[in-house]
Scaffold this motif. Structure first.
Motif, PDB file in Angstrom:
ATOM      1  N   LEU A 148       0.833  -1.204   0.000  1.00  0.00           N
ATOM      2  CA  LEU A 148       0.000   0.000   0.000  1.00  0.00           C
ATOM      3  C   LEU A 148       0.871   1.259   0.000  1.00  0.00           C
ATOM      4  O   LEU A 148       0.550   2.243  -0.674  1.00  0.00           O
ATOM      5  CB  LEU A 148      -0.927  -0.002   1.217  1.00  0.00           C
ATOM      6  N   ALA A 149       1.968   1.228   0.760  1.00  0.00           N
ATOM      7  CA  ALA A 149       2.864   2.390   0.789  1.00  0.00           C
ATOM      8  C   ALA A 149       3.514   2.605  -0.566  1.00  0.00           C
ATOM      9  O   ALA A 149       3.681   3.751  -1.015  1.00  0.00           O
ATOM     10  CB  ALA A 149       3.924   2.194   1.877  1.00  0.00           C
ATOM     11  N   ALA A 150       3.888   1.503  -1.257  1.00  0.00           N
ATOM     12  CA  ALA A 150       4.529   1.628  -2.565  1.00  0.00           C
ATOM     13  C   ALA A 150       3.573   2.183  -3.614  1.00  0.00           C
ATOM     14  O   ALA A 150       3.986   2.905  -4.527  1.00  0.00           O
ATOM     15  CB  ALA A 150       5.071   0.274  -3.008  1.00  0.00           C
ATOM     16  N   THR A 151       2.291   1.865  -3.485  1.00  0.00           N
ATOM     17  CA  THR A 151       1.304   2.348  -4.454  1.00  0.00           C
ATOM     18  C   THR A 151       0.648   3.656  -4.038  1.00  0.00           C
ATOM     19  O   THR A 151      -0.205   4.177  -4.775  1.00  0.00           O
ATOM     20  CB  THR A 151       0.214   1.277  -4.659  1.00  0.00           C
ATOM     21  N   GLY A 152       1.025   4.168  -2.866  1.00  0.00           N
ATOM     22  CA  GLY A 152       0.446   5.427  -2.398  1.00  0.00           C
ATOM     23  C   GLY A 152      -1.003   5.307  -1.965  1.00  0.00           C
ATOM     24  O   GLY A 152      -1.745   6.297  -1.988  1.00  0.00           O
ATOM     25  N   THR A 153      -1.413   4.114  -1.543  1.00  0.00           N
ATOM     26  CA  THR A 153      -2.791   3.877  -1.120  1.00  0.00           C
ATOM     27  C   THR A 153      -2.896   4.005   0.394  1.00  0.00           C
ATOM     28  O   THR A 153      -2.167   3.329   1.131  1.00  0.00           O
ATOM     29  CB  THR A 153      -3.259   2.473  -1.551  1.00  0.00           C
ATOM     30  N   GLN A 154      -3.780   4.870   0.852  1.00  0.00           N
ATOM     31  CA  GLN A 154      -4.028   5.030   2.271  1.00  0.00           C
ATOM     32  C   GLN A 154      -5.085   4.028   2.732  1.00  0.00           C
ATOM     33  O   GLN A 154      -5.894   3.538   1.928  1.00  0.00           O
ATOM     34  CB  GLN A 154      -4.503   6.452   2.574  1.00  0.00           C
ATOM     35  N   VAL A 155      -5.072   3.735   4.024  1.00  0.00           N
ATOM     36  CA  VAL A 155      -6.075   2.820   4.571  1.00  0.00           C
ATOM     37  C   VAL A 155      -7.474   3.403   4.398  1.00  0.00           C
ATOM     38  O   VAL A 155      -8.440   2.678   4.149  1.00  0.00           O
ATOM     39  CB  VAL A 155      -5.780   2.525   6.060  1.00  0.00           C
ATOM     40  N   SER A 203     -11.898   1.141   7.382  1.00  0.00           N
ATOM     41  CA  SER A 203     -12.488   1.506   8.670  1.00  0.00           C
ATOM     42  C   SER A 203     -12.399   0.345   9.651  1.00  0.00           C
ATOM     43  O   SER A 203     -12.129   0.534  10.849  1.00  0.00           O
ATOM     44  CB  SER A 203     -13.945   1.921   8.478  1.00  0.00           C
ATOM     45  N   ALA A 204     -12.611  -0.885   9.160  1.00  0.00           N
ATOM     46  CA  ALA A 204     -12.495  -2.060  10.028  1.00  0.00           C
ATOM     47  C   ALA A 204     -11.068  -2.228  10.533  1.00  0.00           C
ATOM     48  O   ALA A 204     -10.837  -2.545  11.713  1.00  0.00           O
ATOM     49  CB  ALA A 204     -12.945  -3.304   9.264  1.00  0.00           C
ATOM     50  N   ILE A 205     -10.082  -1.986   9.658  1.00  0.00           N
ATOM     51  CA  ILE A 205      -8.678  -2.102  10.058  1.00  0.00           C
ATOM     52  C   ILE A 205      -8.339  -1.063  11.120  1.00  0.00           C
ATOM     53  O   ILE A 205      -7.668  -1.361  12.117  1.00  0.00           O
ATOM     54  CB  ILE A 205      -7.767  -1.957   8.825  1.00  0.00           C
ATOM     55  N   LYS A 206      -8.813   0.166  10.939  1.00  0.00           N
ATOM     56  CA  LYS A 206      -8.537   1.216  11.921  1.00  0.00           C
ATOM     57  C   LYS A 206      -9.194   0.911  13.264  1.00  0.00           C
ATOM     58  O   LYS A 206      -8.617   1.178  14.321  1.00  0.00           O
ATOM     59  CB  LYS A 206      -9.036   2.556  11.388  1.00  0.00           C
ATOM     60  N   THR A 207     -10.400   0.354  13.235  1.00  0.00           N
ATOM     61  CA  THR A 207     -11.079   0.014  14.488  1.00  0.00           C
ATOM     62  C   THR A 207     -10.329  -1.069  15.238  1.00  0.00           C
ATOM     63  O   THR A 207     -10.152  -1.000  16.464  1.00  0.00           O
ATOM     64  CB  THR A 207     -12.518  -0.445  14.194  1.00  0.00           C
ATOM     65  N   LEU A 208      -9.858  -2.084  14.511  1.00  0.00           N
ATOM     66  CA  LEU A 208      -9.069  -3.132  15.156  1.00  0.00           C
ATOM     67  C   LEU A 208      -7.767  -2.567  15.717  1.00  0.00           C
ATOM     68  O   LEU A 208      -7.341  -2.936  16.821  1.00  0.00           O
ATOM     69  CB  LEU A 208      -8.763  -4.245  14.156  1.00  0.00           C
ATOM     70  N   ALA A 209      -7.124  -1.671  14.967  1.00  0.00           N
ATOM     71  CA  ALA A 209      -5.866  -1.088  15.430  1.00  0.00           C
ATOM     72  C   ALA A 209      -6.055  -0.276  16.707  1.00  0.00           C
ATOM     73  O   ALA A 209      -5.205  -0.299  17.603  1.00  0.00           O
ATOM     74  CB  ALA A 209      -5.263  -0.212  14.332  1.00  0.00           C
ATOM     75  N   SER A 210      -7.182   0.428  16.803  1.00  0.00           N
ATOM     76  CA  SER A 210      -7.416   1.247  17.998  1.00  0.00           C
ATOM     77  C   SER A 210      -7.667   0.405  19.242  1.00  0.00           C
ATOM     78  O   SER A 210      -7.537   0.902  20.363  1.00  0.00           O
ATOM     79  CB  SER A 210      -8.613   2.175  17.755  1.00  0.00           C
TER      80      SER A 210
END
Length: 335
Positions: A245-252, A260-267
């Motif tokens: 994702l970083a190489a392609t410039g794609t944000q979560v 949104s699901a990934i951010k919720t799990l991370a929090s």
């Protein structure tokens, strides 16, 4: 009639009236005075010398965050026997930490500027190994009769596990982006643990201490199957996807509901981690004093090496310096 003392001394009434007014107690009650101080921003305690500095320190974001995390750990201690520490550990390693790694790496911009973090991680691995063996030799001694326990202690404290001991602190005290840098620093450590350390143990281990696998040798896995197993591990998969994702410039956030699901799990990582700390914290074992001394020696040597690294590189960014110090003080991986 009895004249006032001032008139007996020959002082006229006008002189008496011109004198300083007699002291009279304040008509304001103590609760009213305290309320006035509260309205003016002062309190009885903080009006003491140094009170303003203490008040500023107490209300700082770092102190309040530390107390918040400590309260969660204490709450976890009260839940011993109610929550399953093993299940929480699996939840962290297989779901929450990978979400943190993926979201943090995706926030980076892929460039050659990231290479120094990987090189610094390799240097940190070398520092960890050297500190472990120096600490073990200083506390156990050079006696050949204790060579096995010295080698074992050196290997154990010469490793690091930043996943559960660093990433949460970097995320809370420095920021999510720096957590991605901490993950890059950890990459050489993973290579050391998965590739180098098994060979090193076979080379350094005593022949009589080698154990046969339970149930026999079993079928030998092909290298391709071993690589596939490592790539499908949630932690390693999160690193690869995050770097992609970083190489392609794609944000979560570009991933929609999945992001949104990934951010919720991370929090959820930090509160679950400190619940786990409260569940598992205990000072026990055959020789707790020796273990504490060994860990203190190891962390002290690493701190000296990190201080020398910061002085040589001239790193001035406070966030980068704090992330470097936190990464260097990761807990030992083999316990």
């Amino acid at each position: 009639t009895v004249r006032p003392p001032a008139l007996q001394m020959g002082i006229g009434p006008s002189a008496v009236r011109a004198g300083p007014p007699a002291w009279t107690p304040s008509r304001q009650t103590r609760p009213a005075r305290l309320a006035g101080r509260a309205r003016s921003g002062r309190s009885p305690v903080m009006s003491l010398r140094g009170g303003a500095a203490l008040a500023s320190l107490w209300s700082s974001a770092s102190v309040q965050k530390t107390l918040e995390l400590a309260a969660i750990a204490v709450f976890g201690g009260f839940l011993r026997g109610v929550l399953d520490a093993k299940a929480l550990t699996t939840l962290l390693l297989k779901a929450l930490v990978p979400a943190v790694i993926l979201s943090s790496l995706a926030g980076l911009s892929m460039s050659p500027e990231l290479l120094p973090y990987v090189v610094g991680g390799a240097a940190l691995v070398g520092l960890q190994i050297a500190s472990g063996f120096l600490a073990a030799r200083a506390l156990i001694g050079p006696d050949t009769a204790r060579a096995t326990i010295r080698r074992t202690a050196g290997v154990q404290v010469g490793t690091m596990a930043p996943v559960l001991s660093v990433f949460a602190f970097v995320r809370e005290f420095v920021g999510p982006t720096r957590t991605g840098y901490a993950a890059l620093i950890d990459l050489p450590s993973k290579v050391y643990m998965l590739v180098v350390l098994p060979t090193w143990l076979a080379f350094r281990g005593a022949p009589e201490g080698r154990l046969a696998p339970a149930g026999g040798a079993g079928p030998k896995k092909s290298p391709l199957a071993a690589v596939a197993k490592e790539l499908t591990d949630p932690f390693n998969a999160a690193i690869l996807v995050g770097l992609l994702l970083a190489a392609t410039g794609t944000q979560v956030s570009d991933l929609g509901f999945l992001g949104s699901a990934i951010k919720t799990l991370a929090s959820a990582q930090t509160p679950v981690l400190f619940l786990l700390i409260g569940l598992k914290f205990q000072l026990s074992g055959a020789r707790p004093a020796f273990v504490i001394a060994l860990l203190l020696a190891r962390h002290g040597l690493i701190a000296l090496g990190t201080a020398a690294f910061l002085a040589l590189t001239g790193m001035s960014d406070p966030g980068a310096r704090l992330a470097t110090v936190l990464s260097s003080q990761a807990a030992a991986s083999i316990v």
